[in-house]
Design a protein around this motif. Structure first.
Motif, PDB file in Angstrom:
ATOM      1  N   ASP A 119     176.787 -56.147   5.777  1.00 24.58           N
ATOM      2  CA  ASP A 119     178.402 -56.821   5.222  1.00 24.58           C
ATOM      3  C   ASP A 119     177.074 -58.619   5.232  1.00 24.58           C
ATOM      4  OD1 ASP A 119     179.287 -54.630   4.167  1.00 24.58           O
ATOM      5  OD2 ASP A 119     180.278 -54.327   6.212  1.00 24.58           O
ATOM      6  N   LEU A 120     176.712 -58.611   6.135  1.00 25.75           N
ATOM      7  CA  LEU A 120     176.058 -60.721   6.503  1.00 25.75           C
ATOM      8  C   LEU A 120     176.069 -61.504   4.950  1.00 25.75           C
ATOM      9  CD1 LEU A 120     175.687 -62.161   8.842  1.00 25.75           C
ATOM     10  CD2 LEU A 120     173.509 -62.019   7.803  1.00 25.75           C
ATOM     11  N   GLU A 121     177.164 -62.429   4.722  1.00 32.27           N
ATOM     12  CA  GLU A 121     177.329 -63.476   3.635  1.00 32.27           C
ATOM     13  C   GLU A 121     176.395 -63.299   3.409  1.00 32.27           C
ATOM     14  OE1 GLU A 121     180.698 -65.876   2.785  1.00 32.27           O
ATOM     15  OE2 GLU A 121     181.647 -64.857   4.685  1.00 32.27           O
ATOM     16  N   LYS A 122     175.352 -63.898   2.325  1.00 34.42           N
ATOM     17  CA  LYS A 122     174.438 -65.024   1.606  1.00 34.42           C
ATOM     18  C   LYS A 122     175.048 -65.930   1.441  1.00 34.42           C
ATOM     19  CE  LYS A 122     172.985 -60.287   0.221  1.00 34.42           C
ATOM     20  NZ  LYS A 122     171.494 -60.277   1.504  1.00 34.42           N
ATOM     21  N   ASN A 123     174.152 -66.689   2.438  1.00 34.09           N
ATOM     22  CA  ASN A 123     174.852 -67.977   2.857  1.00 34.09           C
ATOM     23  C   ASN A 123     173.803 -68.573   3.347  1.00 34.09           C
ATOM     24  OD1 ASN A 123     175.811 -70.237   5.020  1.00 34.09           O
ATOM     25  ND2 ASN A 123     177.813 -69.362   4.140  1.00 34.09           N
ATOM     26  N   GLY A 124     173.506 -69.751   2.792  1.00 30.88           N
ATOM     27  CA  GLY A 124     172.536 -70.123   3.590  1.00 30.88           C
ATOM     28  C   GLY A 124     171.510 -70.640   5.225  1.00 30.88           C
ATOM     29  N   VAL A 125     173.070 -70.553   6.187  1.00 32.40           N
ATOM     30  CA  VAL A 125     173.090 -70.997   6.945  1.00 32.40           C
ATOM     31  C   VAL A 125     172.024 -70.019   8.215  1.00 32.40           C
ATOM     32  CG1 VAL A 125     174.783 -70.747   8.850  1.00 32.40           C
ATOM     33  CG2 VAL A 125     175.556 -72.078   7.392  1.00 32.40           C
ATOM     34  N   PHE A 126     172.495 -69.036   7.487  1.00 31.15           N
ATOM     35  CA  PHE A 126     171.633 -68.067   7.980  1.00 31.15           C
ATOM     36  C   PHE A 126     170.492 -68.262   7.723  1.00 31.15           C
ATOM     37  CE2 PHE A 126     175.515 -65.923   7.989  1.00 31.15           C
ATOM     38  CZ  PHE A 126     176.372 -65.771   9.068  1.00 31.15           C
ATOM     39  N   ALA A 127     170.169 -68.404   6.684  1.00 30.44           N
ATOM     40  CA  ALA A 127     168.394 -68.526   6.204  1.00 30.44           C
ATOM     41  C   ALA A 127     168.401 -69.713   7.270  1.00 30.44           C
ATOM     42  CB  ALA A 127     168.171 -68.917   4.545  1.00 30.44           C
ATOM     43  N   VAL A 128     168.655 -70.766   7.075  1.00 34.12           N
ATOM     44  CA  VAL A 128     168.059 -72.307   8.769  1.00 34.12           C
ATOM     45  C   VAL A 128     168.122 -71.107   9.922  1.00 34.12           C
ATOM     46  CG1 VAL A 128     168.539 -73.809  10.201  1.00 34.12           C
ATOM     47  CG2 VAL A 128     169.040 -73.882   7.012  1.00 34.12           C
ATOM     48  N   ARG A 129     169.036 -70.029  10.318  1.00 36.41           N
ATOM     49  CA  ARG A 129     169.364 -69.430  11.756  1.00 36.41           C
ATOM     50  C   ARG A 129     167.484 -68.841  11.597  1.00 36.41           C
ATOM     51  NH1 ARG A 129     172.885 -70.450  15.228  1.00 36.41           N
ATOM     52  NH2 ARG A 129     173.878 -72.131  13.975  1.00 36.41           N
ATOM     53  N   ILE A 146     169.327 -62.478  15.686  1.00 31.64           N
ATOM     54  CA  ILE A 146     170.811 -62.005  15.853  1.00 31.64           C
ATOM     55  C   ILE A 146     171.985 -62.925  15.162  1.00 31.64           C
ATOM     56  CG2 ILE A 146     172.539 -61.514  17.356  1.00 31.64           C
ATOM     57  CD1 ILE A 146     170.594 -60.560  19.640  1.00 31.64           C
ATOM     58  N   PRO A 147     172.452 -62.960  13.928  1.00 27.01           N
ATOM     59  CA  PRO A 147     173.533 -63.471  13.414  1.00 27.01           C
ATOM     60  C   PRO A 147     174.711 -64.293  14.309  1.00 27.01           C
ATOM     61  CG  PRO A 147     174.070 -61.627  12.088  1.00 27.01           C
ATOM     62  CD  PRO A 147     172.858 -62.006  13.021  1.00 27.01           C
ATOM     63  N   GLN A 148     174.973 -65.138  14.181  1.00 22.87           N
ATOM     64  CA  GLN A 148     176.046 -65.344  15.195  1.00 22.87           C
ATOM     65  C   GLN A 148     177.225 -65.495  14.276  1.00 22.87           C
ATOM     66  OE1 GLN A 148     174.012 -67.243  13.023  1.00 22.87           O
ATOM     67  NE2 GLN A 148     175.060 -69.636  12.040  1.00 22.87           N
ATOM     68  N   PHE A 184     185.622 -79.980   3.311  1.00 18.03           N
ATOM     69  CA  PHE A 184     186.556 -79.032   3.287  1.00 18.03           C
ATOM     70  C   PHE A 184     185.864 -78.159   4.810  1.00 18.03           C
ATOM     71  CE2 PHE A 184     188.806 -75.123   3.360  1.00 18.03           C
ATOM     72  CZ  PHE A 184     190.034 -74.906   3.500  1.00 18.03           C
ATOM     73  N   LEU A 185     186.389 -78.411   5.969  1.00 11.29           N
ATOM     74  CA  LEU A 185     185.453 -78.192   6.964  1.00 11.29           C
ATOM     75  C   LEU A 185     186.483 -76.478   7.308  1.00 11.29           C
ATOM     76  CD1 LEU A 185     183.834 -79.436   9.505  1.00 11.29           C
ATOM     77  CD2 LEU A 185     186.045 -77.864  10.325  1.00 11.29           C
ATOM     78  N   MET A 186     185.436 -75.669   7.584  1.00 10.26           N
ATOM     79  CA  MET A 186     185.740 -74.650   8.109  1.00 10.26           C
ATOM     80  C   MET A 186     185.517 -73.887   9.344  1.00 10.26           C
ATOM     81  SD  MET A 186     186.079 -72.103   4.307  1.00 10.26           S
ATOM     82  CE  MET A 186     185.013 -73.173   3.979  1.00 10.26           C
ATOM     83  N   TYR A 187     185.730 -73.360  10.528  1.00  7.66           N
ATOM     84  CA  TYR A 187     185.036 -72.948  11.066  1.00  7.66           C
ATOM     85  C   TYR A 187     186.156 -71.783  12.339  1.00  7.66           C
ATOM     86  CZ  TYR A 187     182.466 -72.326  15.969  1.00  7.66           C
ATOM     87  OH  TYR A 187     181.339 -71.860  16.930  1.00  7.66           O
ATOM     88  N   GLY A 188     185.795 -70.597  11.752  1.00  7.07           N
ATOM     89  CA  GLY A 188     186.336 -69.735  12.406  1.00  7.07           C
ATOM     90  C   GLY A 188     188.026 -70.231  11.816  1.00  7.07           C
ATOM     91  N   LYS A 189     188.853 -69.935  11.823  1.00  6.17           N
ATOM     92  CA  LYS A 189     189.803 -69.635  11.605  1.00  6.17           C
ATOM     93  C   LYS A 189     190.653 -70.575  11.325  1.00  6.17           C
ATOM     94  CE  LYS A 189     191.726 -64.939  13.373  1.00  6.17           C
ATOM     95  NZ  LYS A 189     192.965 -64.160  13.966  1.00  6.17           N
ATOM     96  N   TRP A 190     189.963 -72.072  12.308  1.00  3.69           N
ATOM     97  CA  TRP A 190     190.053 -73.185  11.853  1.00  3.69           C
ATOM     98  C   TRP A 190     189.575 -74.252  10.950  1.00  3.69           C
ATOM     99  CZ3 TRP A 190     187.428 -77.987  14.111  1.00  3.69           C
ATOM    100  CH2 TRP A 190     187.907 -78.994  14.416  1.00  3.69           C
TER     101      TRP A 190
END
Length: 362
Positions: free
Chosen positions: A283-293, A315-317, A332-338
């Motif tokens: 269920d991992l999102e299709k997100n460029g963040v993961f590609a970089v990692r 191991i994805p964060q 618009f910054l998002m990090y977890g629930k913040w």
């Protein structure tokens, strides 16, 4: 001579090309296949939409990068793979043998089978189509963006900012099939971004599932919306390449890989980015963040396979930083629930994006 074939010029493969340049293996030949000379960085699409960046600032010249790094580049797209014989067939009819192959070709746009979409809607995947599509939207007499995820919301906001700066009065319309924007986020995040969208002057329509469209109107489950130019951003869809090549896929036809980013039954086949599905994290999102990692893990494991060295697991964060540009150099910054909306968030995004792409530009 060992042969590594890179299919696609996504984030992870750009990283591999630079690593190969810095520590080339004399007995390793690296070949890159990509259907465009330029690879556009989607993280900077929002700034380009608003007019903050020029086209040459948001793209990598693959031909020039390959020449500098000693990689062979061909302007080709792979249409079929024989994982047993280790051969890839391209759209030019060329055959490419390999000892290891890696796919980083991104995803396509979902739900294009909706009546009229392929004929009348603009799409930005593959991403080298984006500049042409954007030029029409910026000057459009009645633009509509369809898709309430991160991409649709961000493009709508920056398109609206561009049009306001240039005194184009007709507002952007944003249609979402979900009853809230950014449906993968919390309800509080959705409520916040919806306020930002409405404050920008965008005409927001939630819970509107498109059923068909023609050259003049977009029809939803409730009504018809007149438009002049439409951008279709209705989520990701897997490329057909893997299914047609009879490679292991998940139930949505994404290439199925293990935590080593390898295909279990064909360990010479690797993949990264939006075109893959991780068996342990379906269920991992299709997100460029993961590609970089994934990039350094991919390179280490390819070398491990070719030279019988140790590899490692990806191991994805569980939480990661995400920043959407909202126009007028605010983010618009998002990090977890913040989450928060501020000018320094955009500056942080600009710094991260500029640093990333500068590594691969001349």
């Amino acid at each position: 001579m060992k042969k590594l074939l890179l299919v696609g010029a996504g984030h992870a493969h750009l990283h591999i090309i630079k690593e190969f340049e810095q520590a080339p293996y004399e007995d390793l030949e690296v070949t890159l296949l990509s259907p465009s000379r330029y690879q556009y960085y989607s993280g900077m699409f929002s700034g380009y939409t608003e007019g903050v960046y020029k086209e040459e600032e948001i793209r990598v010249d693959i031909e020039a990068l390959s020449e500098r790094t000693g990689v062979k580049w061909y302007k080709e797209a792979v249409v079929s793979v024989d994982a047993v014989q280790k051969i890839a067939l391209s759209d030019t009819g060329s055959l490419h043998e390999y000892d290891a192959v890696s796919f980083d070709i991104g995803s396509l746009t979902a739900h294009t089978s909706v009546k009229g979409v392929q004929q009348h809607a603009l799409r930005i995947k593959p991403n080298y189509h984006f500049p042409d599509a954007l030029e029409r939207l910026q000057q459009s007499k009645a633009p509509v963006v369809i898709g309430g995820g991160a991409a649709g919301t961000e493009i709508a906001l920056n398109l609206q900012a561009y049009r306001m700066k240039h005194n184009i009065q007709k507002p952007v319309q944003l249609l979402s099939s979900s009853d809230r924007l950014l449906p993968s986020q919390t309800e509080q995040v959705s409520a916040h971004i919806e306020k930002i969208v409405e404050h920008a002057g965008i005409e927001l329509h939630l819970g509107e599932k498109v059923t068909e469209m023609n050259s003049m109107k977009v029809y939803t489950n409730t009504q018809a919306y007149p438009y002049k130019d439409a951008l279709w951003l209705a989520g990701p869809r897997a490329p057909e390449l893997f299914r047609l090549s009879k490679l292991p896929t998940d139930d949505q036809n994404y290439l199925l890989v293990e935590s080593t980013l390898q295909v279990k039954d064909h360990p010479s086949v690797f993949g990264a980015g939006d075109c893959i599905s991780l068996r342990d994290y379906p269920d991992l999102e299709k997100n460029g963040v993961f590609a970089v990692r994934q990039a350094p893990v991919l390179w280490k494991n390819i070398l491990g396979f070719l030279y019988e060295k140790d590899g490692e697991h990806f191991i994805p964060q569980t939480r990661y930083l995400s920043i959407l540009s909202t126009g007028d150099q605010k983010g618009f910054l998002m990090y977890g629930k913040w989450h928060l909306h501020t000018g320094w968030a955009w500056k942080l995004k600009h710094r991260i994006d500029s640093k990333f792409i500068a590594r691969y530009q001349d």
